[in-house]
Design a protein around this motif. Structure first.
Motif, PDB file in Angstrom:
ATOM      1  N   MET A 292      -4.007  22.979  63.670  1.00  0.00           N
ATOM      2  CA  MET A 292      -2.914  22.765  64.608  1.00  0.00           C
ATOM      3  C   MET A 292      -3.412  22.785  66.051  1.00  0.00           C
ATOM      4  O   MET A 292      -2.628  22.868  66.993  1.00  0.00           O
ATOM      5  CB  MET A 292      -1.826  23.822  64.422  1.00  0.00           C
ATOM      6  N   GLY A 293      -4.735  22.703  66.228  1.00  0.00           N
ATOM      7  CA  GLY A 293      -5.308  22.810  67.556  1.00  0.00           C
ATOM      8  C   GLY A 293      -5.650  21.458  68.170  1.00  0.00           C
ATOM      9  O   GLY A 293      -5.684  20.420  67.500  1.00  0.00           O
ATOM     10  N   ALA A 294      -5.938  21.482  69.458  1.00  0.00           N
ATOM     11  CA  ALA A 294      -6.211  20.254  70.204  1.00  0.00           C
ATOM     12  C   ALA A 294      -7.501  19.582  69.734  1.00  0.00           C
ATOM     13  O   ALA A 294      -7.576  18.344  69.695  1.00  0.00           O
ATOM     14  CB  ALA A 294      -6.297  20.564  71.697  1.00  0.00           C
ATOM     15  N   ASP A 295      -8.521  20.356  69.392  1.00  0.00           N
ATOM     16  CA  ASP A 295      -9.780  19.757  68.934  1.00  0.00           C
ATOM     17  C   ASP A 295      -9.565  18.948  67.650  1.00  0.00           C
ATOM     18  O   ASP A 295     -10.111  17.853  67.483  1.00  0.00           O
ATOM     19  CB  ASP A 295     -10.828  20.838  68.690  1.00  0.00           C
ATOM     20  N   PHE A 296      -8.787  19.505  66.741  1.00  0.00           N
ATOM     21  CA  PHE A 296      -8.484  18.821  65.475  1.00  0.00           C
ATOM     22  C   PHE A 296      -7.731  17.520  65.749  1.00  0.00           C
ATOM     23  O   PHE A 296      -8.098  16.459  65.234  1.00  0.00           O
ATOM     24  CB  PHE A 296      -7.658  19.748  64.580  1.00  0.00           C
ATOM     25  N   VAL A 297      -6.682  17.597  66.538  1.00  0.00           N
ATOM     26  CA  VAL A 297      -5.878  16.410  66.837  1.00  0.00           C
ATOM     27  C   VAL A 297      -6.734  15.341  67.505  1.00  0.00           C
ATOM     28  O   VAL A 297      -6.696  14.158  67.120  1.00  0.00           O
ATOM     29  CB  VAL A 297      -4.676  16.770  67.728  1.00  0.00           C
ATOM     30  N   HIS A 298      -7.514  15.740  68.490  1.00  0.00           N
ATOM     31  CA  HIS A 298      -8.342  14.774  69.221  1.00  0.00           C
ATOM     32  C   HIS A 298      -9.335  14.075  68.286  1.00  0.00           C
ATOM     33  O   HIS A 298      -9.473  12.840  68.326  1.00  0.00           O
ATOM     34  CB  HIS A 298      -9.107  15.486  70.340  1.00  0.00           C
ATOM     35  N   LEU A 299     -10.010  14.843  67.442  1.00  0.00           N
ATOM     36  CA  LEU A 299     -11.016  14.266  66.560  1.00  0.00           C
ATOM     37  C   LEU A 299     -10.383  13.303  65.556  1.00  0.00           C
ATOM     38  O   LEU A 299     -10.910  12.204  65.303  1.00  0.00           O
ATOM     39  CB  LEU A 299     -11.770  15.377  65.831  1.00  0.00           C
TER      40      LEU A 299
ATOM     41  N   ALA B 212     -10.179  10.710  75.485  1.00  0.00           N
ATOM     42  CA  ALA B 212      -9.462   9.690  74.724  1.00  0.00           C
ATOM     43  C   ALA B 212      -9.977   8.298  75.070  1.00  0.00           C
ATOM     44  O   ALA B 212     -10.024   7.922  76.241  1.00  0.00           O
ATOM     45  CB  ALA B 212      -7.968   9.782  75.007  1.00  0.00           C
ATOM     46  N   SER B 213     -10.349   7.544  74.057  1.00  0.00           N
ATOM     47  CA  SER B 213     -10.782   6.162  74.272  1.00  0.00           C
ATOM     48  C   SER B 213      -9.575   5.280  74.566  1.00  0.00           C
ATOM     49  O   SER B 213      -8.519   5.420  73.943  1.00  0.00           O
ATOM     50  CB  SER B 213     -11.505   5.631  73.039  1.00  0.00           C
ATOM     51  N   MET B 214      -9.745   4.358  75.496  1.00  0.00           N
ATOM     52  CA  MET B 214      -8.715   3.376  75.822  1.00  0.00           C
ATOM     53  C   MET B 214      -9.120   1.976  75.368  1.00  0.00           C
ATOM     54  O   MET B 214      -8.470   0.996  75.730  1.00  0.00           O
ATOM     55  CB  MET B 214      -8.432   3.378  77.326  1.00  0.00           C
TER      56      MET B 214
ATOM     57  N   GLU C  88      -3.674  20.328  76.848  1.00  0.00           N
ATOM     58  CA  GLU C  88      -5.104  20.077  76.690  1.00  0.00           C
ATOM     59  C   GLU C  88      -5.367  18.639  76.260  1.00  0.00           C
ATOM     60  O   GLU C  88      -6.301  17.995  76.737  1.00  0.00           O
ATOM     61  CB  GLU C  88      -5.697  21.048  75.664  1.00  0.00           C
ATOM     62  N   LEU C  89      -4.532  18.118  75.378  1.00  0.00           N
ATOM     63  CA  LEU C  89      -4.713  16.731  74.941  1.00  0.00           C
ATOM     64  C   LEU C  89      -4.438  15.758  76.083  1.00  0.00           C
ATOM     65  O   LEU C  89      -5.151  14.754  76.244  1.00  0.00           O
ATOM     66  CB  LEU C  89      -3.796  16.444  73.750  1.00  0.00           C
TER      67      LEU C  89
ATOM     68  N   ALA D 275      -4.948  16.407  79.165  1.00  0.00           N
ATOM     69  CA  ALA D 275      -6.098  16.525  80.066  1.00  0.00           C
ATOM     70  C   ALA D 275      -7.284  15.708  79.575  1.00  0.00           C
ATOM     71  O   ALA D 275      -8.135  15.296  80.375  1.00  0.00           O
ATOM     72  CB  ALA D 275      -6.483  17.996  80.208  1.00  0.00           C
ATOM     73  N   ARG D 276      -7.347  15.461  78.278  1.00  0.00           N
ATOM     74  CA  ARG D 276      -8.436  14.652  77.720  1.00  0.00           C
ATOM     75  C   ARG D 276      -8.129  13.155  77.833  1.00  0.00           C
ATOM     76  O   ARG D 276      -8.931  12.335  77.382  1.00  0.00           O
ATOM     77  CB  ARG D 276      -8.667  15.020  76.259  1.00  0.00           C
ATOM     78  N   GLY D 277      -6.984  12.810  78.379  1.00  0.00           N
ATOM     79  CA  GLY D 277      -6.664  11.412  78.608  1.00  0.00           C
ATOM     80  C   GLY D 277      -5.684  10.796  77.645  1.00  0.00           C
ATOM     81  O   GLY D 277      -5.333   9.616  77.780  1.00  0.00           O
ATOM     82  N   HIS D 278      -5.213  11.549  76.656  1.00  0.00           N
ATOM     83  CA  HIS D 278      -4.227  11.012  75.726  1.00  0.00           C
ATOM     84  C   HIS D 278      -2.877  10.839  76.432  1.00  0.00           C
ATOM     85  O   HIS D 278      -2.471  11.707  77.218  1.00  0.00           O
ATOM     86  CB  HIS D 278      -4.053  11.940  74.520  1.00  0.00           C
ATOM     87  N   LYS D 279      -2.192   9.748  76.145  1.00  0.00           N
ATOM     88  CA  LYS D 279      -0.871   9.498  76.710  1.00  0.00           C
ATOM     89  C   LYS D 279       0.166  10.053  75.736  1.00  0.00           C
ATOM     90  O   LYS D 279       0.478   9.437  74.718  1.00  0.00           O
ATOM     91  CB  LYS D 279      -0.672   8.003  76.948  1.00  0.00           C
ATOM     92  N   ILE D 280       0.679  11.217  76.082  1.00  0.00           N
ATOM     93  CA  ILE D 280       1.461  12.018  75.145  1.00  0.00           C
ATOM     94  C   ILE D 280       2.928  11.629  75.139  1.00  0.00           C
ATOM     95  O   ILE D 280       3.564  11.484  76.187  1.00  0.00           O
ATOM     96  CB  ILE D 280       1.340  13.521  75.488  1.00  0.00           C
ATOM     97  N   THR D 281       3.466  11.473  73.934  1.00  0.00           N
ATOM     98  CA  THR D 281       4.908  11.442  73.707  1.00  0.00           C
ATOM     99  C   THR D 281       5.235  12.594  72.768  1.00  0.00           C
ATOM    100  O   THR D 281       4.570  12.750  71.732  1.00  0.00           O
ATOM    101  CB  THR D 281       5.357  10.116  73.067  1.00  0.00           C
ATOM    102  N   VAL D 282       6.205  13.410  73.126  1.00  0.00           N
ATOM    103  CA  VAL D 282       6.613  14.520  72.268  1.00  0.00           C
ATOM    104  C   VAL D 282       7.840  14.093  71.490  1.00  0.00           C
ATOM    105  O   VAL D 282       8.893  13.805  72.061  1.00  0.00           O
ATOM    106  CB  VAL D 282       6.903  15.785  73.093  1.00  0.00           C
TER     107      VAL D 282
END
Length: 610
Positions: free
Chosen positions: A303-310, A354-356, A561-562, A564-571
């Motif tokens: 449930m962490g940011a590293d897992f989601v990002h990877l 995050a790759s674009m 955190e996500l 900050a890594r460049g992901h464009k977040i929608t909740v």
């Protein structure tokens, strides 16, 4: 302690899990009569066509992964119908189109679901045709209580039905009114059609002969003739803002038979995961597993940011390969795409941000080609689109570009998919992901009571791709059931609706189950996510660069955190990502233990086990 909405169901006799409780209970009733998981899946599949008509129908398609007890690998029944023989890129160009409309008749492919279900019944089942059709006939004739989502979807389609699709209005707006949630809804045309099939085939001697007679009735008889007549004579409004006829002929129907295929697979630790071939998006999951093998995914907080990002960055790479290489073609370099060496090169592209970019690989040194990358919001959308959205975000559609009022209200729901998974006392397992033929896709064919699939919208009209439109070719579908072996033995069958998100949600579930020991229900209930950083498989085929949708149950710290890594977040809403349905089996000494879980999102998916 992991939170769950329900227990993981366990038993020894059998289990059925699906996206609607009526289908699951019907499936279990078939098991109780002494039949197999294959028979249960067929009966449940026909019921799902009736009770979830906004998600699938008799005119749709279904890929099925079949695992007989003791088999060393599963078998795939491809119930994805191909394009009509008249479907060419030039035909669409002559109509002034550069993209296949998501609704109407132009995108209609041969309806493969009926053929696939009956092939499963004939080749693997034990039940008679009447056994598996009777429950669907009952609910179509006597009614089933509408869940709120169906009632809302019908209401959102009212103006379109009344303005352009009167045959749909006749069926879905009885008395000129949208039906109410919780009230009984009937489809007497489908009930009559299925009863007619039983009546016409009852004199045939023998179970298999009756099934063959039913297939002839559908593909070489009255159903095929009615579909040809409808496509040849009706000009149907679609999302291009114009009216078009369909292309399906009775010969197209007669030529169709479900293909029986060997699945693609990769090993992942003690597990082997099986998927449909590259005519589906199934190998995406396999590519993601190969990439993740060389990472620390097993050690990460699920449930962490590293897992989601990877997971998201891995999905972007596999989806880019899907767009460049997948399709119903012998030219797909699938062996290389699924190889460890190729995965090593892909894994090296993942960074901490995050790759674009959309970055397909070059398997065997080949140069990739991509379809057009249309950014979300750049394509005019006249009326209702044809795609399968996420559960979290539903489209808000503008007025017609020609000045007509919008044909749907804001928040109109597009078609999606259903799922059924089953295991029986002997250890037979099946996973099937039916879809298509939603009542939002095209008008009801009067006399048949169902709409045609518009899966053809997944073809590209640009030349040179494995997914370029060709006559009598399967569209590269999003439908992607899964089966997993453990230590060389059948272990789990699962899947989910969700279009392009299906393999993302299945991967998340599988990783949490394998690496963290979460049971089936825990993995289904846990907060989930997906990326839309991929060309959508559905009209208008847009991409949302860097997009990441998270359920709101992820902590604010993870979200920040996500971002900050460049992901464009929608909740999204707290319970909005996926509709997984799973069964599993393992041996406890000499006795089989079966397990099942189902998705609480949407409050209609249930599992049954005993």
């Amino acid at each position: 302690m992991t939170f769950t909405t329900r227990p993981e169901l366990r038993g020894t006799f059998g289990a059925v899990s699906s996206t609607h409780w009526l289908a699951s209970t019907v499936g279990m009733s078939i098991l109780e009569k002494g039949h197999t998981a294959f028979d249960a899946a067929v009966a449940a599949g026909f019921v799902l066509q009736v009770v979830e008509p906004h998600l699938n129908g008799p005119g749709g398609e279904v890929p099925i992964i079949v695992t007989p007890a003791g088999a060393d690998k599963p078998t795939v029944i491809s119930g994805q119908g191909p394009s009509p023989a008249k479907a060419t890129v030039q035909h669409f160009k002559d109509l002034g189109l550069d993209i296949i409309p998501g609704t109407g008749l132009l995108a209609a492919c041969i309806p493969g679901a009926f053929g696939a279900w009956l092939t499963l019944l004939r080749d693997y089942g034990t039940a008679d045709l009447e056994d598996v059709l009777a429950p669907a006939i009952y609910y179509a004739k006597n009614g089933h209580p509408l869940v709120p989502r169906i009632a809302n979807t019908i209401a959102s389609m009212r103006e379109l039905f009344e303005t352009h699709w009167p045959s749909s209005a006749e069926l879905y707006l009885p008395g000129g009114r949208a039906p109410q949630s919780g009230k009984l809804f009937r489809n007497p045309q489908v009930a009559t059609l299925y009863q007619q099939i039983l009546d016409q085939t009852k004199s045939a001697k023998g179970r298999e002969v009756r099934i063959e007679a039913a297939l002839d009735f559908w593909y070489r008889g009255p159903v095929a003739e009615r579909i040809e007549d409808y496509c040849a004579t009706e000009e149907v409004w679609d999302v291009s803002g114009r009216r078009h006829k369909g292309l399906i002929t009775a010969q197209d129907m007669a030529d169709y038979k479900p293909l029986i295929e060997t699945p693609a697979s990769v090993a992942y630790g003690d597990f082997e995961v099986f998927k449909c071939g590259a005519w589906s998006q199934g190998p995406v999951l396999l590519q993601m597993l190969q990439i993740l093998k060389g990472t620390d995914i097993a050690d990460l907080d699920p449930m962490g940011a590293d897992f989601v990002h990877l997971v998201v960055e891995t999905a972007k790479l596999a989806m880019a390969d899907r767009e460049a290489w997948y399709g119903d073609s012998s030219d797909v370099p699938l062996e290389t795409l699924l190889s460890s060496r190729y995965a090593d090169g892909r894994r090296a592209l993942i960074s901490g941000t995050a790759s674009m970019d959309v970055r397909p690989g070059s398997p065997d040194g080949r140069i990739p080609s991509l379809p057009p990358l249309r950014t979300v919001g750049t394509i005019p959308q006249p009326g209702l689109g044809g795609g399968e959205p996420t559960v979290a975000r539903e489209p808000k559609l503008p007025n017609d570009k020609e000045g007509e009022p919008a044909l749907t209200r804001e928040g109109a729901q597009r078609g999606d998919t259903v799922q059924v998974s089953a295991v029986d006392r002997w250890g037979n397992m099946v996973s099937a992901t039916p879809s298509g033929g939603w009542f939002q896709s095209s008008p009801v064919i009067q006399g048949l009571g169902f709409s045609l699939t518009t899966r053809g919208q997944m073809f590209w009209l640009e030349e040179g791709l494995n997914s370029t439109l060709m006559p009598s070719k399967r569209p590269r579908t999003t439908l992607t059931p899964s089966t997993v072996f453990r230590d060389g033995r059948p272990y789990m069958a699962f899947g989910t609706p969700g279009g392009d998100q299906q393999d993302q949600w299945q991967l998340i579930m599988l990783l949490r189950h394998i690496h963290k020991g979460m049971n089936l229900q825990e993995t289904i209930d846990a907060p989930s996510f997906h990326t839309d950083h991929l060309p959508s498989s559905f009209w208008p085929r847009e991409i949302s660069f860097g997009a990441l949708t998270l359920e709101s149950r992820f902590s604010s710290a993870v979200q920040e955190e996500l971002a900050a890594r460049g992901h464009k977040i929608t909740v999204g809403d707290a319970w909005s990502e996926g509709r997984l349905a799973a069964v599993a089996r393992e041996m406890d000494g000499e006795t089989q233990l079966v397990k099942a879980g189902a998705n609480p999102r949407g409050v209609q998916g249930y599992a049954v086990a005993r």
